[in-house]
Design a protein around this motif. Structure first.
Motif, PDB file in Angstrom:
ATOM      1  N   ALA A 184       1.024  -1.231  -0.460  1.00  9.54           N
ATOM      2  CA  ALA A 184       0.124  -0.001  -0.320  1.00  9.54           C
ATOM      3  C   ALA A 184       0.866   1.128   0.313  1.00  9.54           C
ATOM      4  CB  ALA A 184      -0.727  -0.038   1.130  1.00  9.54           C
ATOM      5  N   GLY A 185       1.824   1.409   0.949  1.00  6.60           N
ATOM      6  CA  GLY A 185       2.537   2.209   0.230  1.00  6.60           C
ATOM      7  C   GLY A 185       3.314   2.895  -0.542  1.00  6.60           C
ATOM      8  N   ALA A 186       3.753   1.281  -0.811  1.00  2.00           N
ATOM      9  CA  ALA A 186       4.202   1.673  -2.342  1.00  2.00           C
ATOM     10  C   ALA A 186       3.908   2.261  -3.681  1.00  2.00           C
ATOM     11  CB  ALA A 186       5.151   0.001  -3.037  1.00  2.00           C
ATOM     12  N   LEU A 187       2.416   1.568  -3.290  1.00  5.73           N
ATOM     13  CA  LEU A 187       1.373   2.180  -4.585  1.00  5.73           C
ATOM     14  C   LEU A 187       1.386   3.914  -4.191  1.00  5.73           C
ATOM     15  CD1 LEU A 187      -0.087   1.403  -6.718  1.00  5.73           C
ATOM     16  CD2 LEU A 187      -2.254   0.554  -5.017  1.00  5.73           C
ATOM     17  N   VAL A 188       1.337   4.196  -2.959  1.00  5.63           N
ATOM     18  CA  VAL A 188       1.010   5.405  -3.249  1.00  5.63           C
ATOM     19  C   VAL A 188       2.798   6.508  -3.379  1.00  5.63           C
ATOM     20  CG1 VAL A 188       0.514   7.225  -0.969  1.00  5.63           C
ATOM     21  CG2 VAL A 188      -1.255   5.058  -1.765  1.00  5.63           C
ATOM     22  N   PHE A 225       4.523   5.512  -5.626  1.00  7.39           N
ATOM     23  CA  PHE A 225       4.592   4.891  -6.723  1.00  7.39           C
ATOM     24  C   PHE A 225       3.885   6.555  -7.718  1.00  7.39           C
ATOM     25  CE2 PHE A 225       2.342   3.869 -10.716  1.00  7.39           C
ATOM     26  CZ  PHE A 225       4.026   3.992 -11.913  1.00  7.39           C
ATOM     27  N   ALA A 226       2.397   6.747  -7.289  1.00 10.21           N
ATOM     28  CA  ALA A 226       0.940   7.315  -7.653  1.00 10.21           C
ATOM     29  C   ALA A 226       1.667   9.065  -7.682  1.00 10.21           C
ATOM     30  CB  ALA A 226      -0.011   7.301  -6.533  1.00 10.21           C
ATOM     31  N   GLU A 229       2.825  16.521  -1.697  1.00 15.63           N
ATOM     32  CA  GLU A 229       1.889  16.504  -1.212  1.00 15.63           C
ATOM     33  C   GLU A 229       1.298  15.664  -0.518  1.00 15.63           C
ATOM     34  OE1 GLU A 229       2.828  17.820  -5.830  1.00 15.63           O
ATOM     35  OE2 GLU A 229       3.213  15.971  -4.701  1.00 15.63           O
ATOM     36  N   GLY A 230       2.355  14.798  -0.686  1.00 16.81           N
ATOM     37  CA  GLY A 230       2.161  13.314   0.466  1.00 16.81           C
ATOM     38  C   GLY A 230       2.585  13.513   1.809  1.00 16.81           C
ATOM     39  N   PHE A 235      -8.750  10.566  -5.727  1.00 20.14           N
ATOM     40  CA  PHE A 235      -8.787  11.439  -6.480  1.00 20.14           C
ATOM     41  C   PHE A 235      -7.033  11.175  -6.707  1.00 20.14           C
ATOM     42  CE2 PHE A 235      -5.772  15.425  -6.565  1.00 20.14           C
ATOM     43  CZ  PHE A 235      -6.367  15.836  -7.920  1.00 20.14           C
ATOM     44  N   LEU A 236      -6.191  10.421  -6.126  1.00 19.85           N
ATOM     45  CA  LEU A 236      -4.829   9.854  -6.826  1.00 19.85           C
ATOM     46  C   LEU A 236      -4.830   8.674  -7.562  1.00 19.85           C
ATOM     47  CD1 LEU A 236      -1.874  10.983  -5.741  1.00 19.85           C
ATOM     48  CD2 LEU A 236      -2.125   8.753  -4.246  1.00 19.85           C
ATOM     49  N   GLY A 237      -5.565   8.438  -7.758  1.00 21.21           N
ATOM     50  CA  GLY A 237      -6.042   6.984  -8.739  1.00 21.21           C
ATOM     51  C   GLY A 237      -6.041   7.787  -9.935  1.00 21.21           C
ATOM     52  N   LEU A 238      -7.213   9.219  -9.973  1.00 21.20           N
ATOM     53  CA  LEU A 238      -7.688   9.508 -11.376  1.00 21.20           C
ATOM     54  C   LEU A 238      -6.532  10.287 -11.324  1.00 21.20           C
ATOM     55  CD1 LEU A 238     -10.855  10.865 -10.193  1.00 21.20           C
ATOM     56  CD2 LEU A 238     -10.352   9.086 -11.874  1.00 21.20           C
ATOM     57  N   LEU A 239      -5.646  10.781 -10.607  1.00 22.13           N
ATOM     58  CA  LEU A 239      -4.404  11.871 -10.732  1.00 22.13           C
ATOM     59  C   LEU A 239      -3.117  10.814 -12.291  1.00 22.13           C
ATOM     60  CD1 LEU A 239      -3.024  14.198 -10.770  1.00 22.13           C
ATOM     61  CD2 LEU A 239      -2.084  13.883  -8.492  1.00 22.13           C
TER      62      LEU A 239
END
Length: 601
Positions: free
Chosen positions: A77-81, A83-84, A105-106, A131-135
């Motif tokens: 989960a941390g890696a995905l966030v 990465f995004a 931003e993080g 929103f992070l997924g859309l971005l």
């Protein structure tokens, strides 16, 4: 045994913990049924069955493995966030240094989530994750646009291009390939939104459970970001402190605003036309009696002439063409035009060239084609001195915009008499398209002068397989191209190697140029005037870092007086423009051309 004695025995048995004798229970139930029901009603309710803790009891049975899975999920989960937050929106920007930065931003989002009360925190974490997924999805779309169009996706104006992209998939890989690709994109988008949302929620819960550690970590990262930003700390050329996501969002907001303003700007520009009040008999007088052919060569950009990996072969083709045309009595002059697009969007370039307006996006194109703006082709028709036709082999369905360009007749891919195969996207090879023009229009006897818009398609992406020149007498109905296609390359193999892509692109451009110059040599006459140009540069894979939008433009004529009218343009003799030849915006050509060939030209 008396009833009293039987009851006494049962009481004794119960008191001693004994069981009821077999065979006698029916009598007792019959006699004591009422008492039994009362006891059942007064009995305490049975406790609910014990629930299995977590994952159907798996966590209870295997606690160490469960802790490992939980830890691994949190790390993912941390890696995905991360990465995004850190992934760039351009493929060439993806490198190790990009993912060891500190995203502002993080840090700010983590601090906000930690400070909020429980209910607002849950809502904010879900919204932030989505929103992070859309971005992130927007960044991926940007990557594709940069690879094809050398620019980011326009949130206000580019939605129509998605449909064009799916059409390209269908025409190149078939209906099945289109459906699979679209379905895959939708699944990936949904998965991305769900996963980023779950990841942010999970990390938020972790911070709340370890609030002191989370608070100190946020403070340290915030201090490090400010320090690195102030000192300009970098890893190679990549700044450690970044606010790229905020800048990306800010740029897109401004982009949308500019797109909304652009409609008003364009309307003002379109209202000005220097030739709107010119009488028909004063238009294009210097070309009366000539056959004028405006021919676009797909993706014929400056890179084909200037790039060292292509220059030698392309120069040989242009030099050969210049010599053969000169031997047939033709002269030529060449210069440069700047296209409004790169990589794709040919129709925007065509309409820019013909309308004299800068058609840089689909909104402008729609506004143009629903207006009464006069194009170069319309002005030819307005004179009444030319029959105007279009040879558009890339069009394979209804094309209502064709009426806007003022063409008397349009020949699309279904009306050229071609019965051969598609070459990937290309419906009709260029040599056949030009031969069809000769058969259907130019070669007719006792005809009026022709103005033709010819859009050649063989050099369209993906440039594999491509046709090659054959004897003009062997073209027939195009069936011969079935064999030629089988001899060609496989696009799936070619596109694994950028060098192969560039080599096939060069060959496609050479084929288009040869088709055109050989047609002029074979069928041109004293009244032939050919204007041919590229519509835009190819995709960045071919450009290899070239960011220019220049395309070659050439005028070929048998009558020397035609070229004398543009002698002051400073163009280069021959089919190849010199590196320092004049460079104009494509939107300026219409007025320059009409001035040169008007009464005062």
């Amino acid at each position: 045994m008396s009833l009293f004695t039987r009851s006494r025995q049962l009481s004794d048995d119960t008191a001693e913990g004994g069981a009821k004798p077999d065979g006698d229970t029916g009598t007792a139930d019959a006699v004591d049924g009422t008492a039994t029901d009362d006891a059942a009603e007064n009995a305490a309710p049975a406790p609910p069955p014990a629930t299995k803790p977590g994952w159907f009891g798996w966590r209870h049975r295997y606690p160490r493995a469960a802790r490992g899975v939980s830890l691994g999920t949190t790390v993912l989960a941390g890696a995905l966030v991360l990465f995004a937050l850190l992934v760039p929106n351009r493929i060439e920007g993806i490198e190790f240094a990009s993912f060891v930065r500190i995203p502002a931003e993080g840090v700010l989002l983590a601090g906000l989530l930690l400070a909020l009360p429980p209910k607002p925190r849950r809502i904010t974490s879900v919204v932030a994750g989505a929103f992070l997924g859309l971005l992130t999805a927007l960044k991926f779309v940007d990557m594709g646009f940069y690879q094809i169009l050398a620019r980011p996706f326009d949130l206000a104006l580019d939605w129509i291009l998605i449909q064009n992209g799916t059409d390209f998939l269908r025409e190149t890989f078939g209906r099945t390939g289109q459906v699979l690709a679209v379905a895959g994109v939708i699944v990936l988008l949904v998965a991305l939104l769900v996963l980023t949302t779950l990841a942010v929620v999970r990390l938020t819960n972790l911070m709340v459970r370890h609030r002191p550690v989370a608070g100190r970590t946020i403070l340290i990262l915030g201090t490090a970001w400010i320090t690195c930003m102030t000192l300009g700390v970098q890893i190679g050329t990549v700044p450690v402190a970044t606010k790229g996501n905020a800048e990306l969002v800010g740029n897109r907001v401004e982009q949308v605003r500019a797109g909304l303003r652009d409609a008003r700007v364009f309307d003002k520009q379109a209202s000005v036309d220097a030739f709107a009040k010119t009488p028909p008999d004063q238009l294009l007088t210097g070309l009366r009696g000539k056959d004028v052919l405006f021919t676009f060569i797909e993706s014929y950009g400056r890179v084909a002439i200037d790039d060292p990996a292509m220059a030698q072969q392309t120069d040989a083709v242009l030099t050969e063409g210049t010599g053969r045309l000169k031997a047939a009595g033709f002269q030529s002059r060449s210069g440069w035009l700047q296209s409004p697009v790169t990589g794709a969007g040919s129709w925007l370039a065509h309409s820019t060239f013909l309308s004299g307006l800068w058609i840089k996006n689909q909104q402008r194109y729609r506004s143009l084609t629903t207006s009464d703006r006069m194009t170069l082709t319309k002005y030819f028709g307005k004179t009444g001195a030319w029959r105007t036709v279009g040879i558009v082999p890339g069009v394979r369905r209804a094309w209502p915009e064709g009426k806007f360009f003022g063409l008397d007749h349009i020949y699309d891919s279904e009306h050229l008499g071609y019965h051969g195969p598609y070459f990937s996207w290309t419906p009709v090879p260029d040599q056949f398209s030009l031969e069809a023009f000769q058969r259907l229009e130019h070669g007719k006897k006792d005809r009026e002068p022709i103005m033709a818009e010819i859009i050649l398609a063989s050099s369209h992406n993906p440039w594999s397989p491509i046709a090659h020149m054959i004897d003009w007498n062997d073209l027939g109905d195009g069936s011969v191209f079935h064999r030629i296609k089988k001899e060609g390359t496989d696009p799936t193999e070619v596109w694994k190697d950028p060098q192969k892509v560039r080599a096939e692109y060069r060959k496609a451009i050479e084929y288009s140029i040869r088709s055109l110059t050989e047609w002029v040599e074979r069928y041109g006459d004293d009244d032939t005037v050919l204007v041919f140009l590229g519509d835009h540069q190819p995709v960045p894979t071919v450009l290899a870092g070239d960011t220019g939008k220049d395309v070659p433009v050439t005028i070929v004529a048998h009558d020397k007086k035609v070229l004398d009218r543009v002698a002051d343009w400073g163009w280069t003799d021959g089919l190849k423009p010199a590196a320092d030849a004049p460079r104009w915006g494509m939107d300026t050509f219409r007025d320059r051309f009409m001035t040169a060939y008007g009464p005062r030209g």
